[in-house]
Scaffold this motif. Sequence first.
Motif, PDB file in Angstrom:
ATOM      1  N   THR A 293      15.035   0.055  -6.352  1.00  0.00           N
ATOM      2  CA  THR A 293      15.143  -1.401  -6.498  1.00  0.00           C
ATOM      3  C   THR A 293      14.225  -2.161  -5.544  1.00  0.00           C
ATOM      4  O   THR A 293      14.116  -3.384  -5.660  1.00  0.00           O
ATOM      5  CB  THR A 293      16.596  -1.858  -6.261  1.00  0.00           C
ATOM      6  OG1 THR A 293      17.000  -1.459  -4.964  1.00  0.00           O
ATOM      7  CG2 THR A 293      17.531  -1.274  -7.307  1.00  0.00           C
ATOM      8  N   MET A 294      13.586  -1.458  -4.640  1.00  0.00           N
ATOM      9  CA  MET A 294      12.679  -2.123  -3.694  1.00  0.00           C
ATOM     10  C   MET A 294      11.428  -2.577  -4.441  1.00  0.00           C
ATOM     11  O   MET A 294      10.815  -1.787  -5.159  1.00  0.00           O
ATOM     12  CB  MET A 294      12.307  -1.161  -2.561  1.00  0.00           C
ATOM     13  CG  MET A 294      13.484  -0.744  -1.722  1.00  0.00           C
ATOM     14  SD  MET A 294      13.102   0.604  -0.572  1.00  0.00           S
ATOM     15  CE  MET A 294      11.787  -0.127   0.376  1.00  0.00           C
ATOM     16  N   PRO A 295      11.026  -3.837  -4.291  1.00  0.00           N
ATOM     17  CA  PRO A 295       9.845  -4.319  -5.022  1.00  0.00           C
ATOM     18  C   PRO A 295       8.559  -3.579  -4.649  1.00  0.00           C
ATOM     19  O   PRO A 295       7.653  -3.469  -5.466  1.00  0.00           O
ATOM     20  CB  PRO A 295       9.758  -5.799  -4.654  1.00  0.00           C
ATOM     21  CG  PRO A 295      10.747  -6.047  -3.584  1.00  0.00           C
ATOM     22  CD  PRO A 295      11.652  -4.866  -3.487  1.00  0.00           C
ATOM     23  N   GLU A 296       8.490  -3.065  -3.430  1.00  0.00           N
ATOM     24  CA  GLU A 296       7.287  -2.334  -3.001  1.00  0.00           C
ATOM     25  C   GLU A 296       7.140  -1.026  -3.775  1.00  0.00           C
ATOM     26  O   GLU A 296       6.045  -0.596  -4.088  1.00  0.00           O
ATOM     27  CB  GLU A 296       7.326  -2.012  -1.509  1.00  0.00           C
ATOM     28  CG  GLU A 296       7.356  -3.207  -0.609  1.00  0.00           C
ATOM     29  CD  GLU A 296       8.773  -3.680  -0.299  1.00  0.00           C
ATOM     30  OE1 GLU A 296       9.743  -3.150  -0.875  1.00  0.00           O
ATOM     31  OE2 GLU A 296       8.893  -4.595   0.527  1.00  0.00           O
ATOM     32  N   VAL A 297       8.243  -0.365  -4.062  1.00  0.00           N
ATOM     33  CA  VAL A 297       8.203   0.920  -4.762  1.00  0.00           C
ATOM     34  C   VAL A 297       7.900   0.680  -6.236  1.00  0.00           C
ATOM     35  O   VAL A 297       7.014   1.316  -6.801  1.00  0.00           O
ATOM     36  CB  VAL A 297       9.531   1.686  -4.591  1.00  0.00           C
ATOM     37  CG1 VAL A 297       9.515   2.973  -5.393  1.00  0.00           C
ATOM     38  CG2 VAL A 297       9.783   1.981  -3.120  1.00  0.00           C
TER      39      VAL A 297
ATOM     40  N   ILE B  17      10.096   4.472   2.564  1.00  0.00           N
ATOM     41  CA  ILE B  17      10.787   5.658   2.066  1.00  0.00           C
ATOM     42  C   ILE B  17      11.272   6.521   3.230  1.00  0.00           C
ATOM     43  O   ILE B  17      12.391   7.042   3.204  1.00  0.00           O
ATOM     44  CB  ILE B  17       9.876   6.450   1.107  1.00  0.00           C
ATOM     45  CG1 ILE B  17       9.770   5.688  -0.223  1.00  0.00           C
ATOM     46  CG2 ILE B  17      10.392   7.861   0.883  1.00  0.00           C
ATOM     47  CD1 ILE B  17       8.830   6.294  -1.231  1.00  0.00           C
ATOM     48  N   LEU B  18      10.461   6.659   4.257  1.00  0.00           N
ATOM     49  CA  LEU B  18      10.875   7.454   5.419  1.00  0.00           C
ATOM     50  C   LEU B  18      12.121   6.872   6.088  1.00  0.00           C
ATOM     51  O   LEU B  18      12.929   7.614   6.650  1.00  0.00           O
ATOM     52  CB  LEU B  18       9.738   7.560   6.430  1.00  0.00           C
ATOM     53  CG  LEU B  18       8.625   8.537   6.075  1.00  0.00           C
ATOM     54  CD1 LEU B  18       7.504   8.454   7.103  1.00  0.00           C
ATOM     55  CD2 LEU B  18       9.151   9.954   5.965  1.00  0.00           C
ATOM     56  N   GLU B  19      12.292   5.559   6.025  1.00  0.00           N
ATOM     57  CA  GLU B  19      13.496   4.935   6.574  1.00  0.00           C
ATOM     58  C   GLU B  19      14.752   5.442   5.867  1.00  0.00           C
ATOM     59  O   GLU B  19      15.818   5.494   6.461  1.00  0.00           O
ATOM     60  CB  GLU B  19      13.428   3.415   6.444  1.00  0.00           C
ATOM     61  CG  GLU B  19      12.436   2.759   7.355  1.00  0.00           C
ATOM     62  CD  GLU B  19      12.344   1.251   7.134  1.00  0.00           C
ATOM     63  OE1 GLU B  19      13.092   0.707   6.286  1.00  0.00           O
ATOM     64  OE2 GLU B  19      11.518   0.628   7.805  1.00  0.00           O
ATOM     65  N   HIS B  20      14.615   5.809   4.601  1.00  0.00           N
ATOM     66  CA  HIS B  20      15.757   6.286   3.824  1.00  0.00           C
ATOM     67  C   HIS B  20      15.934   7.801   3.913  1.00  0.00           C
ATOM     68  O   HIS B  20      16.886   8.345   3.349  1.00  0.00           O
ATOM     69  CB  HIS B  20      15.623   5.867   2.362  1.00  0.00           C
ATOM     70  CG  HIS B  20      15.799   4.395   2.164  1.00  0.00           C
ATOM     71  ND1 HIS B  20      17.033   3.813   2.019  1.00  0.00           N
ATOM     72  CD2 HIS B  20      14.895   3.386   2.131  1.00  0.00           C
ATOM     73  CE1 HIS B  20      16.889   2.511   1.878  1.00  0.00           C
ATOM     74  NE2 HIS B  20      15.590   2.225   1.949  1.00  0.00           N
TER      75      HIS B  20
ATOM     76  N   SER C 121       0.856  -1.178   0.000  1.00  0.00           N
ATOM     77  CA  SER C 121       0.000   0.000   0.000  1.00  0.00           C
ATOM     78  C   SER C 121       0.895   1.232   0.000  1.00  0.00           C
ATOM     79  O   SER C 121       2.065   1.172   0.374  1.00  0.00           O
ATOM     80  CB  SER C 121      -0.894   0.000   1.241  1.00  0.00           C
ATOM     81  OG  SER C 121      -0.109   0.183   2.412  1.00  0.00           O
ATOM     82  N   LEU C 122       0.359   2.368  -0.423  1.00  0.00           N
ATOM     83  CA  LEU C 122       1.166   3.590  -0.424  1.00  0.00           C
ATOM     84  C   LEU C 122       1.604   3.968   0.983  1.00  0.00           C
ATOM     85  O   LEU C 122       2.695   4.500   1.170  1.00  0.00           O
ATOM     86  CB  LEU C 122       0.389   4.744  -1.066  1.00  0.00           C
ATOM     87  CG  LEU C 122       0.147   4.646  -2.564  1.00  0.00           C
ATOM     88  CD1 LEU C 122      -0.577   5.887  -3.069  1.00  0.00           C
ATOM     89  CD2 LEU C 122       1.431   4.431  -3.332  1.00  0.00           C
TER      90      LEU C 122
ATOM     91  N   ARG D 278       4.673   5.256  -8.584  1.00  0.00           N
ATOM     92  CA  ARG D 278       4.331   4.927  -7.186  1.00  0.00           C
ATOM     93  C   ARG D 278       5.197   5.711  -6.215  1.00  0.00           C
ATOM     94  O   ARG D 278       4.749   6.114  -5.161  1.00  0.00           O
ATOM     95  CB  ARG D 278       4.496   3.426  -6.928  1.00  0.00           C
ATOM     96  CG  ARG D 278       3.324   2.614  -7.439  1.00  0.00           C
ATOM     97  CD  ARG D 278       3.451   1.140  -7.127  1.00  0.00           C
ATOM     98  NE  ARG D 278       3.604   0.789  -5.743  1.00  0.00           N
ATOM     99  CZ  ARG D 278       2.602   0.653  -4.865  1.00  0.00           C
ATOM    100  NH1 ARG D 278       1.371   0.871  -5.261  1.00  0.00           N
ATOM    101  NH2 ARG D 278       2.837   0.310  -3.639  1.00  0.00           N
ATOM    102  N   PHE D 279       6.455   5.922  -6.569  1.00  0.00           N
ATOM    103  CA  PHE D 279       7.367   6.702  -5.745  1.00  0.00           C
ATOM    104  C   PHE D 279       6.832   8.129  -5.578  1.00  0.00           C
ATOM    105  O   PHE D 279       6.738   8.639  -4.457  1.00  0.00           O
ATOM    106  CB  PHE D 279       8.753   6.701  -6.401  1.00  0.00           C
ATOM    107  CG  PHE D 279       9.753   7.600  -5.760  1.00  0.00           C
ATOM    108  CD1 PHE D 279      10.299   7.305  -4.519  1.00  0.00           C
ATOM    109  CD2 PHE D 279      10.181   8.750  -6.407  1.00  0.00           C
ATOM    110  CE1 PHE D 279      11.249   8.135  -3.931  1.00  0.00           C
ATOM    111  CE2 PHE D 279      11.135   9.582  -5.840  1.00  0.00           C
ATOM    112  CZ  PHE D 279      11.659   9.276  -4.597  1.00  0.00           C
TER     113      PHE D 279
END
Length: 75
Positions: free
Chosen positions: A40-44, A21-24, A13-14, A49-50
């Motif tokens: 490269t993250m499959p979730e993104v 993303i906040l972790e980065h 989910s977004l 979506r990013f």
Amino acid sequence: MILPTKHISTSHSLLGVGAKILEHLYQERTVSSLWSAVHTMPEVATFERFVLTLDLLYAMGAIEMEMGLLRRCHR
């Protein structure tokens, strides 16, 4: 989907992608630098979506941009 449902896991989910993303965003970064770190993250998965996730985080007041740099809001 913004929120997880019975058919969409939290990580896809977004809101879940926003958490990743906040972790980065442990330090201020440009959008390009952040994209390079998470693309490269499959979730993104895609740039679309990013950007949608960044829009959501901004609308929630979780991130802000100043002088071309994204940063977490600590409110």
